[in-house]
Design an enzyme around this catalytic site. Structure first.
Site, PDB file in Angstrom:
ATOM      1  N   SER A 128       0.809  -1.219   0.000  1.00 47.36           N
ATOM      2  CA  SER A 128       0.000   0.000   0.000  1.00 47.36           C
ATOM      3  C   SER A 128       0.841   1.267   0.000  1.00 47.36           C
ATOM      4  O   SER A 128       0.498   2.251  -0.658  1.00 47.36           O
ATOM      5  CB  SER A 128      -0.947  -0.003   1.210  1.00 47.36           C
ATOM      6  N   HIS A 179      -0.057   4.422   4.224  1.00 52.99           N
ATOM      7  CA  HIS A 179      -0.791   5.065   3.131  1.00 52.99           C
ATOM      8  C   HIS A 179      -0.407   6.538   2.994  1.00 52.99           C
ATOM      9  O   HIS A 179      -0.028   7.002   1.914  1.00 52.99           O
ATOM     10  CB  HIS A 179      -2.290   4.939   3.375  1.00 52.99           C
TER      11      HIS A 179
END
Length: 253
Positions: A128, A179
């Site tokens: 991610s 993220h």
């Protein structure tokens, strides 16, 4: 930029070898994880981003979690995201700069996560951070290198990025640090890797054709076969809706 029009897997691998290699690694390591074999379980365990082991000097764990995933849906979602957003950047940047951008964003996100949250109990896996690093590069293009991205693709990337950011904060068991910091890392790396970058053109515009005997190339052939993809490219709103629906379905599983 985000509509795949390759005619076969072979053609996809030919034009996007780095993206293809990462996808194979994702699948191979997921298979290793589910096999009930002690050696493979140990191998997987050596790659998890456990802060306790990093404190003890196992710094390779800043890199290896980028290629590991917690379960099948985690692996499929990140692989789908890479297929969607990776090919255009690999063509624009070239192989080595794409590797630098992808791994650089992922590693910087993991290092920053470790520095901000050094808890011994914290551990993570997943691509991610690297994927959000690609978002960071695209957003940099939207803001500062508009000549490299068309208006329709810019709208798509911004909507998906915003959706992904919202899901980051509302879904449980998400590495928020990875993220957000991955996006920031990609944005910082962008001006370095985008130097001399060229605008992306779909595979069908890059192909060269040679006549063989009496067989002549019909210039209208691709217009007929690519009618649906042409309509989609001319309607970025429809593409955006389709992509959002796919993402929403995947993230709700």
């Amino acid at each position: 930029m985000f509509i795949r029009n390759e005619r076969s897997m072979k053609e996809f691998i030919r034009y996007y070898p780095i993206v293809s290699a990462i996808l194979v690694i994702h699948l191979a390591l997921w298979i290793v994880d589910i096999l009930p074999i002690g050696f493979f379980e140990r191998l997987y365990d050596l790659g998890v981003g456990r802060h306790y082991q990093i404190h003890k000097g196992e710094y390779w764990r800043f890199i290896t979690p980028i290629f590991l995933h917690g379960d099948l849906m985690h692996m499929l979602f990140n692989s789908f995201s890479l297929v969607l957003f990776g090919p255009a950047l690999e063509q624009m940047l070239g192989k080595w700069k794409f590797i630098l951008a992808y791994l650089g964003a992922g590693v910087l996100a993991n290092v920053a996560t470790f520095l901000i949250n050094p808890s011994f109990m914290f551990s993570h896996v997943g691509a991610s951070g690297a994927i959000f690093g690609l978002f960071g590069i695209y957003v940099f293009m939207v803001a500062f290198r508009k000549s490299l991205i068309d208006a329709g693709s810019a709208r798509i990337i911004m909507i998906i990025f915003i959706l992904g950011l919202i899901m980051t904060f509302i879904r449980p068991n998400i590495n928020i640090y990875g993220h957000v910091l991955g996006f920031i890392a990609g944005f910082i790396i962008a001006p370095l890797v985008l130097n001399k970058a060229k605008r992306y053109y779909p595979v069908r515009y890059r192909r060269s054709y040679q006549d063989e005997g009496d067989i002549q190339f019909n210039p209208n052939r691709w217009k007929k076969r690519g009618k649906l993809s042409t309509k989609l490219r001319q309607n970025p709103v429809a593409v955006t809706i389709i992509v959002i629906i796919i993402l929403a379905i995947l993230m709700s599983l």
